[in-house]
Design a protein around this motif. Sequence first.
Motif, mmCIF file in Angstrom:
data_model
loop_
_atom_site.group_PDB
_atom_site.id
_atom_site.type_symbol
_atom_site.label_atom_id
_atom_site.label_comp_id
_atom_site.label_asym_id
_atom_site.label_seq_id
_atom_site.Cartn_x
_atom_site.Cartn_y
_atom_site.Cartn_z
ATOM 1 N N UNK A 109 2.250 1.595 -3.399
ATOM 2 C CA UNK A 109 1.194 2.031 -4.315
ATOM 3 C C UNK A 109 0.961 3.528 -4.206
ATOM 4 N N UNK A 110 1.321 4.111 -3.075
ATOM 5 C CA UNK A 110 1.160 5.557 -2.920
ATOM 6 C C UNK A 110 2.173 6.329 -3.786
ATOM 7 N N UNK B 238 0.830 -1.204 0.000
ATOM 8 C CA UNK B 238 0.000 0.000 0.000
ATOM 9 C C UNK B 238 0.868 1.259 0.000
ATOM 10 N N UNK B 239 1.962 1.206 0.735
ATOM 11 C CA UNK B 239 2.888 2.348 0.726
ATOM 12 C C UNK B 239 3.493 2.521 -0.669
ATOM 13 N N UNK C 99 2.673 5.477 -6.766
ATOM 14 C CA UNK C 99 2.184 5.298 -8.134
ATOM 15 C C UNK C 99 1.660 6.580 -8.757
ATOM 16 N N UNK C 100 1.206 7.519 -7.932
ATOM 17 C CA UNK C 100 0.697 8.779 -8.479
ATOM 18 C C UNK C 100 1.766 9.472 -9.322
ATOM 19 N N UNK C 101 3.028 9.233 -9.009
ATOM 20 C CA UNK C 101 4.116 9.847 -9.778
ATOM 21 C C UNK C 101 4.968 8.818 -10.521
ATOM 22 N N UNK C 102 5.058 7.609 -9.988
ATOM 23 C CA UNK C 102 5.951 6.613 -10.597
ATOM 24 C C UNK C 102 5.190 5.448 -11.226
ATOM 25 N N UNK C 103 3.878 5.553 -11.345
ATOM 26 C CA UNK C 103 3.094 4.550 -12.054
ATOM 27 C C UNK C 103 2.747 3.325 -11.234
ATOM 28 N N UNK C 104 1.771 2.567 -11.745
ATOM 29 C CA UNK C 104 1.333 1.340 -11.075
ATOM 30 C C UNK C 104 2.509 0.382 -10.953
ATOM 31 N N UNK C 105 2.765 -0.133 -9.755
ATOM 32 C CA UNK C 105 3.877 -1.055 -9.473
ATOM 33 C C UNK C 105 5.215 -0.481 -9.968
ATOM 34 N N UNK D 129 8.622 10.640 -15.256
ATOM 35 C CA UNK D 129 9.270 10.341 -13.988
ATOM 36 C C UNK D 129 9.990 8.997 -14.058
ATOM 37 N N UNK E 102 6.314 3.823 -14.418
ATOM 38 C CA UNK E 102 5.909 5.185 -14.757
ATOM 39 C C UNK E 102 5.601 5.299 -16.243
ATOM 40 N N UNK E 103 4.685 6.223 -16.544
ATOM 41 C CA UNK E 103 4.344 6.546 -17.923
ATOM 42 C C UNK E 103 5.572 7.129 -18.613
#
Lengths: 144, 423
Positions: A45-46, A42-43, A48-54, A74, A57-58
Motif C-alpha cells: 500500500x505504500x 501495508x508495504x 500506492x502513492x505512485x502506483x495507485x490503490x492495489x 506510472x 495506477x491512474x
Amino acid sequence: MKNRQITWFLGLLLTTSLLLPAIGNADEVFVFTAQQNNHIRALAASCAACHGTMGNAVVNKSTTSAASNAQEGNAVLAGMDVADFSSKMLVFRDGSRKSTVMHHHAKGLSLDEIKQLAMHFSQQKRLLVVPFSAQALKAEHDPL
Amino acid sequence: MTHFSRRDFIKVAGLSSALLASGHAAARATKPPMGRVVIIGGGYAGATAAKYLRLWSLGAIEVIVVEANQQFVSCPLSNLVLGGSKTINDLTFGYDALKANHGVKWLQDTVTAIDTDAKKISMLRGELSYDRLIVAPGIDFNYDELPMLASAEAQQQVPHAWKAGWQTVNLRKQLEAMADGGVFVMNVPKAPYRCPPGPYERVCQVASYLKLRKPKSKIIVLDANAEIISKKGLFTKVFKENYAGMIDYRPDHSIKGLDLATKTVITDFDNVSADVLNIIPPQRAGKIAQIAHLTEKDYPWCEVDFLSYASKLVEHVHILGDSVAAGLPKSAHMATNQAKVCANAIVQLMAGQLPDPAPVFANTCYSFISDTSAMHVVNVYRYDAGKKMMLSAEGGGVSLSPSEKEAGYAVAWSQNIWADTLT
C-alpha cells in the motif's frame, strides 16, 4: 556483469520458489497467509502513492503536455506477471536498470519482500483508474 | 486476494460503543460487528486511515471521520500556485467519493474535547463514542514568539500559506500585485515543521515566477536553521544556477521581532524590509492533540508506538501524520504510510491479534524547482525492534539533478496519491 548473473539467479530463485504449493492443513494456510498478508499489504500500500490503490495506477488518456515523457502515468502493477515484476525489481536493486526513484525503493527491500510483493500484485485485479477530478475551492473554506 | 474472511471478524466479541447524544444523523447507526473507529481530521492521514480501515476490515469496522472543512486542499503542489503553473482549484477535492466508495461516515464539525476515560469526543454539535480514536489534526501554528501575527487580520497581511487554501491564494495575489524590483521575504521555521523541503521549493517557485515576470525583484530567505535542511546540495545549486543573483539565502536567522505596518523583520543580525512578506510560524501538533494532552508538556509533538501509532500517553488513541513526534519527515506520503500501518494494526487489534512486528514503508518528497522541472528524495523506512523506531533502510537518496522527466513523475505521484487517499 557479475551483478547481472547474480540478479538472473535470484530471479530464478524467486520465481521458482513461488510455484511451490503451500503445505499444511487449511487452518495453517490461513494463519500463514494472514501474517504474510498483514506485513505485505501495508508495504504494498505504500507503493500506492505512485502506483495507485492495489497497484492500479491512474492512467491519463490525453498526453497533450509536452512538458514530460511520463504524462501517460506510472506503471500499473496490478495483475503484473510474477516473474516480470521480480526481475524488474532485481535490476532496479542491482542498478543495472537506470531509474529515477525505483533503485532507492528496491534496495531498501529484502528479497523475501520482493517475492511476496510480486505475488501480492499479481493477485490484484486490474482496473481502469482515471485521475480524480478537482473542484473549485469554496468561499466558506477556512480562511486561515 | 488473501483478506480475512468476514466470518472471522464476526467471531470477535463486539465492543460496546453506545452512541451518546448527537445531532448528527450519520452517528445514529447500528453497532457494527468489530466496533467503531472515530477519526479526527480528513487530511492525507485521516482520509487514508478511513479508507484502509474499511477495506481491510471488509467493512466490519464502522468508521466516522470528523473534519471541520467541507473540502480537501492538497498542500503538496500548492507551491506551484505561487509559481503560477497551478491554481488552487487544481488542488481542491471533495470527500463524496471516499464516503460513497467505502461506506465511510462523515461529520463536518470541530472537535472541542476528548474524554479518553469515557472514550468519547465532544464536537460543537454533539458527542460521539469510540472504541478506538485516531487523531490526525495536522499542525498547529505556535504564535508565542510572534504574537503580532496571532490575529486573523495580521495573517491576511502577512500570510503563512502553510496550510493550502485561501492563504495560498492570498500570497499569490500579493506576488501578482508586487512591482518589478520588489523584495519578497520569507522565513524557514526551526525544524521540525511540515514538509522539510517545502520552504526551499517555495523559494524556487517564487523565483521562477519573478524571473519570468518581474526580473528586477529579489528574494530574501531567513532560515532559522543552520543550513538548508532537505536536498541541500540540489537546492544550493538551483539557487545559484537557475536563479543567479535573485536569492539571498541567510542561514541561522531566527525572527526576533516584526513590524507589521512596514513589513520589517528583525533578526539578531539585521532588519529586513519586504514588499511581500511570508512568515511560516513555528509549529506543533494539531490543537486537539494539545487540548487532549496527547503531547508532553515540554515537547509539542505526540509520542507513539510505531507498530500501531498508538499514543504512548493515552489508551485506545492513535495519532497520525504531522502531529507525530519522529525523525520521520512530515510529508503527505509519510502521513498515508502511517495511516496504512495504523489501519492494519487496528484491524489486527480489534480482532484480538498482534500487529505486524516489523512494518516497512517508503517515503518520497518531490520538489518542483520551476514549472517544468522537479527532483526527489526517497527513503525506505524499516522498524528497528531494538530502538523501537522507524529507521532509514539502505539505498535512500536524492535525484542527481532536477529534470523534466521527474516533473512528469511528480505529477503522476500527485494524481495517484489523490486517487488513493480520496476515492
